[in-house]
Structure formats: C-alpha cells, structure tokens
Design a protein around this motif. Structure first.
Motif, PDB file in Angstrom:
ATOM      1  N   GLN A 328      28.811  52.361  57.996  1.00 57.62           N
ATOM      2  CA  GLN A 328      28.410  53.599  57.336  1.00 57.62           C
ATOM      3  C   GLN A 328      29.605  54.233  56.650  1.00 57.62           C
ATOM      4  N   HIS A 329      29.401  54.692  55.402  1.00 60.15           N
ATOM      5  CA  HIS A 329      30.437  55.408  54.663  1.00 60.15           C
ATOM      6  C   HIS A 329      29.777  56.640  54.042  1.00 60.15           C
ATOM      7  N   SER A 330      30.146  57.846  54.513  1.00 61.57           N
ATOM      8  CA  SER A 330      29.533  59.086  54.029  1.00 61.57           C
ATOM      9  C   SER A 330      30.570  59.957  53.332  1.00 61.57           C
ATOM     10  N   ILE A 331      30.129  60.646  52.266  1.00 63.46           N
ATOM     11  CA  ILE A 331      31.017  61.532  51.527  1.00 63.46           C
ATOM     12  C   ILE A 331      30.185  62.572  50.790  1.00 63.46           C
ATOM     13  N   VAL A 332      30.680  63.826  50.758  1.00 63.51           N
ATOM     14  CA  VAL A 332      30.092  64.821  49.853  1.00 63.51           C
ATOM     15  C   VAL A 332      30.509  64.399  48.453  1.00 63.51           C
ATOM     16  N   TYR A 333      29.551  64.036  47.638  1.00 65.47           N
ATOM     17  CA  TYR A 333      29.861  63.367  46.375  1.00 65.47           C
ATOM     18  C   TYR A 333      30.152  64.385  45.273  1.00 65.47           C
ATOM     19  N   ALA A 334      30.837  63.892  44.248  1.00 66.62           N
ATOM     20  CA  ALA A 334      31.155  64.725  43.079  1.00 66.62           C
ATOM     21  C   ALA A 334      29.948  64.734  42.140  1.00 66.62           C
ATOM     22  N   LEU A 368      16.267  76.734  48.628  1.00 65.38           N
ATOM     23  CA  LEU A 368      17.206  75.623  48.751  1.00 65.38           C
ATOM     24  C   LEU A 368      17.301  75.110  50.184  1.00 65.38           C
ATOM     25  N   ASP A 369      17.201  76.013  51.157  1.00 64.60           N
ATOM     26  CA  ASP A 369      17.247  75.565  52.556  1.00 64.60           C
ATOM     27  C   ASP A 369      16.096  74.609  52.860  1.00 64.60           C
ATOM     28  N   ARG A 370      14.933  74.893  52.295  1.00 63.22           N
ATOM     29  CA  ARG A 370      13.778  74.016  52.497  1.00 63.22           C
ATOM     30  C   ARG A 370      14.041  72.644  51.870  1.00 63.22           C
ATOM     31  N   GLU A 371      14.612  72.644  50.664  1.00 59.76           N
ATOM     32  CA  GLU A 371      14.941  71.372  50.015  1.00 59.76           C
ATOM     33  C   GLU A 371      15.911  70.558  50.876  1.00 59.76           C
ATOM     34  N   ILE A 372      16.977  71.212  51.361  1.00 61.25           N
ATOM     35  CA  ILE A 372      17.986  70.491  52.143  1.00 61.25           C
ATOM     36  C   ILE A 372      17.406  69.995  53.464  1.00 61.25           C
ATOM     37  N   ARG A 373      16.569  70.810  54.092  1.00 63.71           N
ATOM     38  CA  ARG A 373      16.030  70.470  55.417  1.00 63.71           C
ATOM     39  C   ARG A 373      14.923  69.416  55.327  1.00 63.71           C
ATOM     40  N   LEU A 374      13.937  69.640  54.465  1.00 57.83           N
ATOM     41  CA  LEU A 374      12.755  68.790  54.451  1.00 57.83           C
ATOM     42  C   LEU A 374      12.855  67.601  53.494  1.00 57.83           C
ATOM     43  N   VAL A 375      13.514  67.804  52.368  1.00 59.90           N
ATOM     44  CA  VAL A 375      13.577  66.738  51.370  1.00 59.90           C
ATOM     45  C   VAL A 375      14.851  65.919  51.517  1.00 59.90           C
ATOM     46  N   ARG A 376      15.974  66.621  51.659  1.00 64.73           N
ATOM     47  CA  ARG A 376      17.262  65.918  51.720  1.00 64.73           C
ATOM     48  C   ARG A 376      17.639  65.486  53.139  1.00 64.73           C
ATOM     49  N   ARG A 377      16.893  65.916  54.129  1.00 64.02           N
ATOM     50  CA  ARG A 377      17.169  65.568  55.530  1.00 64.02           C
ATOM     51  C   ARG A 377      18.617  65.894  55.900  1.00 64.02           C
ATOM     52  N   GLN A 379      21.139  65.923  54.074  1.00 65.44           N
ATOM     53  CA  GLN A 379      22.134  65.115  53.363  1.00 65.44           C
ATOM     54  C   GLN A 379      22.530  65.772  52.043  1.00 65.44           C
ATOM     55  N   ALA A 380      22.853  67.053  52.116  1.00 67.13           N
ATOM     56  CA  ALA A 380      23.272  67.802  50.936  1.00 67.13           C
ATOM     57  C   ALA A 380      23.818  69.159  51.375  1.00 67.13           C
ATOM     58  N   ILE A 381      24.604  69.777  50.495  1.00 66.11           N
ATOM     59  CA  ILE A 381      25.059  71.151  50.704  1.00 66.11           C
ATOM     60  C   ILE A 381      24.657  71.969  49.483  1.00 66.11           C
ATOM     61  N   LYS A 382      24.534  73.276  49.661  1.00 71.99           N
ATOM     62  CA  LYS A 382      24.112  74.137  48.562  1.00 71.99           C
ATOM     63  C   LYS A 382      25.156  74.154  47.443  1.00 71.99           C
ATOM     64  N   ALA A 383      24.667  74.140  46.214  1.00 72.27           N
ATOM     65  CA  ALA A 383      25.539  74.314  45.051  1.00 72.27           C
ATOM     66  C   ALA A 383      25.541  75.786  44.669  1.00 72.27           C
ATOM     67  N   GLN A 384      26.717  76.342  44.537  1.00 72.72           N
ATOM     68  CA  GLN A 384      26.847  77.746  44.141  1.00 72.72           C
ATOM     69  C   GLN A 384      27.009  77.891  42.634  1.00 72.72           C
ATOM     70  N   HIS A 560      21.100  73.223  42.355  1.00 75.25           N
ATOM     71  CA  HIS A 560      20.476  73.025  43.660  1.00 75.25           C
ATOM     72  C   HIS A 560      21.501  72.635  44.719  1.00 75.25           C
ATOM     73  N   VAL A 561      21.925  71.372  44.695  1.00 74.80           N
ATOM     74  CA  VAL A 561      22.735  70.850  45.797  1.00 74.80           C
ATOM     75  C   VAL A 561      23.798  69.886  45.286  1.00 74.80           C
ATOM     76  N   HIS A 562      24.808  69.703  46.128  1.00 77.30           N
ATOM     77  CA  HIS A 562      25.716  68.565  46.026  1.00 77.30           C
ATOM     78  C   HIS A 562      25.297  67.599  47.132  1.00 77.30           C
ATOM     79  N   ARG A 563      25.010  66.376  46.771  1.00 81.30           N
ATOM     80  CA  ARG A 563      24.477  65.443  47.753  1.00 81.30           C
ATOM     81  C   ARG A 563      25.574  64.825  48.623  1.00 81.30           C
ATOM     82  N   ILE A 564      25.210  64.554  49.861  1.00 77.75           N
ATOM     83  CA  ILE A 564      26.049  63.755  50.745  1.00 77.75           C
ATOM     84  C   ILE A 564      25.571  62.317  50.605  1.00 77.75           C
ATOM     85  N   TYR A 565      26.416  61.484  50.043  1.00 77.25           N
ATOM     86  CA  TYR A 565      26.054  60.078  49.855  1.00 77.25           C
ATOM     87  C   TYR A 565      26.473  59.296  51.093  1.00 77.25           C
ATOM     88  N   THR A 566      25.534  58.598  51.664  1.00 78.60           N
ATOM     89  CA  THR A 566      25.837  57.673  52.755  1.00 78.60           C
ATOM     90  C   THR A 566      25.506  56.270  52.287  1.00 78.60           C
TER      91      THR A 566
END
Length: 599
Positions: A328-334, A368-377, A379-384, A560-566
């Motif tokens: 596994q390789h995880s990173i908050v992606y650009a 956005l919390d709903r998107e991160i929790r239910l859709v992204r599981r 695997q993302a952080i909020k974009a400001q 929306h979000v910055h994704r965490i890529y795994t």
C-alpha cells in the motif's frame, strides 16, 4: 551409480535450460487501468489527465523530474544541461544532446531521424496555430514568447494557414542543437513548462504532415515506448521503442527515504525501460476495476473509494491482502475536485449580486462532509481553495467559506435575492418568475452517480430543482470548453510544483481552454499577470491569497476535496512511486515474477 547420477543431473539440467531461457525471454508486461477514457495522443490537442499520462512515455520534453527526489527536482532529459538563463529571466538558452532519434515511422521514408533544436521550435509553434485549437494555448501564450502571438493573429485576421517557416524572435534554433526562448516579461518559473513532457515533448513535422487529421492516433516521439495498439476508450498498448537510446536508471532519493534508497540500490545503472510492454485498460466502474486487481489481472490499482473500508480498514492494509504480498502507498495528492459554474450561462452565470448570491447559496447547500464520508470513504480532505497540496502557495491551515455547509444561510440568501417559489410547486423560481432549474452534467459511472446523489440531496434541501445530463467524460470536456455546460464536476491535477496553474482556471484569456468556467474579471487577470512575473516570496503569496478570495467571492468554482490516493501494488511490480506533478513512470518500474520468500 555415481555415473548414472551424473547423467541424470546432466539430463535434468538440459531440460531446465529451455524453461529458464523461456522465462528470461518472457516479455515483462505492466498492466494497469484508467478510470476514465483518453481523448488521443497529439500533445498539442489534449489536456486530459489520461491522455497526458500516455504521451510523456512516447514524447520527450527538454527536462524531466527525478523519479525519487522529494521535494521534486528537475533534471535534463533531451537537454544536455540545465538552461542558461539571463538575469532578468527573459532569455533561456538550451543545448540539446546530439544522437537522439525518433522512433521509426513511414513518415521518415526509411531514414533515421535525429532530434534537433528545430523540432522543439515546431513543437511549441503548434500550440499557437489556430487550426489546432489547443486547449492549453492560453497557458503557453502567457509566457510571452516574442512574435508568436503576432504570427497567430495574422493567421486569424487573414484566414490563412499558420506560417511555421517564418522566424520569430521568441523561439529560435541558433544552430542544429541549440534552442533559445526570448520572453516579453520575466518568467522565473519557465523551467517548469520546459519539464512538461506530456505536452511539450518534441514532435517531428514530417509526422504531423504525413497524418493530416489523424495525429491523435499516430504519436511518434523519441521516448522509451511506441504506441502499438489503440482501441478508443477501451485499450491502449505501448511497447518498448527499439530505437530508444541508451539511458540508465539514476535517482536522488532523500537520505531518510528507506524505500527510495532501496529502489536506487536495486536499479542504479539498469538500462531503461526495464519492461517491454504496457497494457492500459479503460475500466470506468470501480467494482470491475477492483475485481480485476484482486484476480491478478492488474499490476497496480488506484484504490476505488468504494472499497477503502474493505482494503485499508482504519488506513492500514487488510491482512488478507498483506499475506499476498500486496503493498500500500497512500498520499494526499496534488489535485483538487471542483464543480464549475458556466459564468456565461443565463441562469447561473454573471457578476451581478443576485447571480453571485445564487452560486454562493448552491455552494453553501452542498455537504462536503457527506461527500467525504459516504462517497470518498474518508479518502479525501476538504479543499478550502483551488491551490493544491505540495504546490507553492498552498496553505494547509487555511479555512474559507468555500468549504462551509450551511443550508439555512443558503436559503436566506436565495430568499433575499428573490429566488422563491412563486408558482407553489415546491421549487424555487428565478426572480422574474421563470423556473429555476440547474442542469448538472455528469457521467454514468458509479462514483459519478454517488456524487450526483449528494448534489441532489443538498439542492432538494434548499428547494432548488436539479436535473442530470449524462454523457461520456470526453464529451463533457468538449462541451465544457465550448461553453455548453451549466455545471460540471471535474478534477485538476498539478503539473508542476508551482501554484500558478491552479489560477489559470480563472484567467480570462484562458476561457475555452483551462478556464472552463469562462470567468472574466479584470482585477483577477491583473493579479494573475503580476504573480506570474514575480519571484517567489511574501509579496507573491499575498497576490495568490487575494486571487483565492476572489474565487470564493464570485464562486465560478466550488472546490470540493483533495483526494487521498492509495495505490495497491502486486508483489511483482517493483520501483513504483506515484509522481507528484509529472506522469513519466512506466520506464522506471520493473516486473519481477520470482516468487516471494515463504512467510
């Protein structure tokens, strides 16, 4: 008995030799999947991530990025050394390595074709040719290459073909191997563009002219791979370029990067590419993509969000996968995911207070919390804002109203500006009494459907009717560029360590290209130009901050979000490290089929 044993051993050895030789000759194939379709492989005509992931493996820019260095480090590729740069950052002179050749192609009529400086002159000119309608024209034009825009304007004004043969001051081949750029204004970060091999990799004029109207399907470059097979939106196959020059693996990982140091020790001095073939399948739905990986049909997979809880519970690789040797390789992606609002649309576009209020209310109504929790599981952080992690100007401590979810405030804004239910059907209308209907463009894949449901949930809660229009991703991109979409959710990945390209999404002259929202504001354009010419430092950061605030104020994009890529990798895939800003990767990895040690 001793002699019989020796004879038996000799026979067994002889039988083993063909098998060993067969294993050695077995092609090394990297099998991966894209989650959306490509558009083609002509660098001047593309801007989608998937096409741009393929092109730098066929074409080569002047510079590239070290595969293991973090933070990113640029190094020469076809250039012989780093550029000579004038003190005012306006003149950039580069010498190209002699002896680099294009892959064989009928366009060359049987002769070996050497890469020369004039090829880069032609390559860069193609972005200015109006006939190509390059989606990244505005981005390269803002560098101010002297004389090129004038050449373009002449072709447009006179309705004549672009004159590739006319010399211009801003782009010259000083001799066979020396290239020079002259810019109108200082460009301290011009090197980042020169390292964008997915767009600015050298093409040969003979090839472009040999395949009129078909260049998307006939990429011919100097890179490590050639296009062997292409079934649109289905399969892309690259094979090792037999004409590729001798290039060996080298890298500069950080001293404390244990994985990087191990990779360097294993590969240093190995000739590139280390694999023979790359097979890219287009698998849009997450379940079949995930099952293909589990069934050992893919060497790597970008973990679909739907299966995050199953594959990496609490962020840690599941034991059943670990036992198979999967890593596994995880990173908050650009990157950043965003919804664009067409600023020229009669319903949601415009700069008057009521239109601004409508877009801000829509933003406040999305959870956005709903998107991160239910859709992204998760695997993302909020974009400001639009700036992406790992790029200059990104502030992880920033908090803005862009990320706020406040349906009560959204309703109050709509009420204040007359977006109320005038006909009693339960849905809000426009201030003039006409129906308020948001047309949201989308795709048919499962992730898009889940995001659509999140949008519908939010808009229903504030009384705004939303309809969906479903097409394939490339079709939506084409329609967005021509200003024919009202709203569309799309992603942006960083192509360099600088944050400036994020703001090109709002730069007026880039409308129809990178600026999908067609946002045009004089104040923003002024800040953008000043920031582009300025060296890094507090003053430039202040301008970037003001540009971010203008986006939040006018809301041409809802970030929306910055994704965490795994990335999950099969044990046979060695040397993989997801690039931050560039796509060149496949020639730096190896496929090792030897069995893992017993556990």
């Amino acid at each position: 008995m001793r002699r019989a044993g020796a004879v038996l051993l000799t026979l067994l050895s002889a039988l083993a030799l063909p098998a060993a030789a067969a294993d050695a000759a077995k092609p090394k194939v990297l099998r991966i999947a894209f989650r959306a379709a490509e558009t083609g492989f002509d660098p001047a005509l593309i801007n989608d991530l998937y096409s741009r992931t393929v092109t730098p493996h066929i074409f080569e820019g002047l510079y590239t990025y070290d595969p293991l260095a973090r933070p990113a480090k640029i190094k020469p590729l076809t250039a012989a050394a780093m550029p000579e740069v004038s003190a005012d950052f306006r003149v950039w002179t580069i010498r190209i390595k002699p002896g680099i050749h294009f892959a064989d192609d009928p366009a060359f009529k049987g002769r070996k074709r050497e890469l020369v400086a004039e090829d880069y002159v032609y390559t860069f000119k193609r972005f200015f040719d109006p006939a190509n309608k390059s989606p990244v024209y505005a981005g390269i034009a803002e560098n101010g290459l002297l004389g090129l825009d004038e050449l373009r304007e002449e072709a447009l004004k006179n309705k004549t073909p672009f004159d590739y043969d006319r010399p211009v001051e801003g782009l010259k081949a000083l001799d066979r191997y020396t290239l020079q750029f002259r810019l109108k204004s200082p460009r301290p970060r011009f090197l980042y563009g020169l390292a964008t091999g997915d767009l600015f990799g050298a093409v040969a004029r003979e090839v472009i002219e040999h395949y009129p109207g078909e260049t998307m399907a006939h990429p011919v470059g100097t890179g490590p791979f050639v296009l062997k097979q292409w079934r649109r939106s289905s399969l892309i196959v690259l094979e090792r370029n037999p004409q590729f020059r001798e290039m060996v693996y080298d890298a500069e990982p950080n001293a404390d990067d244990a994985d990087g140091q191990a990779t360097l020790a294993r590969f240093k001095g190995r000739r590139l590419p280390m694999i023979d073939r790359v097979e890219v399948s287009i698998i849009e739905e997450p379940q079949p993509r995930w099952l293909a990986f589990l069934n050992d049909e893919l060497d790597a997979v970008e973990l679909p969000e739907d299966f995050a809880n199953q594959a990496i519970p609490n962020g840690k690789l599941a034991p059943n996968l670990a036992r198979r040797g999967i890593t596994q390789h995880s990173i908050v992606y650009a990157d950043v995911r965003m919804t664009m609002f067409n600023m020229e649309d009669p319903v949601i576009g415009g700069y008057t207070p009521d239109k601004v209020a409508l877009r801000r209310a829509i933003s406040l109504g999305f959870d956005l919390d709903r998107e991160i929790r239910l859709v992204r599981r998760q695997q993302a952080i909020k974009a400001q804002a639009g700036l992406m992690p790992h790029t200059y100007g990104y502030d992880p401590q920033l908090r803005s109203t862009n990320s706020e979810y406040d349906p009560a405030r959204a309703k109050a804004l709509l009420d204040l500006y007359g977006y109320v239910d005038k006909d009693g059907d339960g849905w809000r209308d426009q201030p003039d009494g006409s129906p308020l209907v948001l047309e949201f463009s989308t795709q048919s894949d499962q992730l898009s459907r889940q995001l659509d449901e999140t949008w519908q949930h939010g808009m229903n809660a504030i009384g705004v009717r939303m309809t969906l229009r479903t097409r394939q991703w490339p079709e939506n991109l084409k329609a967005a560029r021509s200003g024919k979409l009202m709203l569309w959710m799309v992603g942006l990945s960083a192509a360099s360590p600088d944050g400036q390209p994020s703001f090109q999404r709002l730069y007026g002259p880039a409308a129809g290209g990178q600026n999908l929202a067609r946002f045009k504001l004089d104040r923003f354009d002024e800040l953008y130009r000043r920031s582009n010419e300025m060296a890094d430092g507090p003053e430039r950061l202040a301008l970037m901050n003001e540009m971010s605030k203008l986006n939040t104020a006018y809301m041409p994009y809802k970030y929306h979000v910055h994704r965490i890529y795994t990335d999950l990798l099969q044990p046979r895939l060695v040397g993989y490290k997801r690039p931050l800003f560039w796509q060149e990767l496949w020639h730096y990895v190896d496929i090792d089929e030897r069995p893992l040690p017993a556990r």
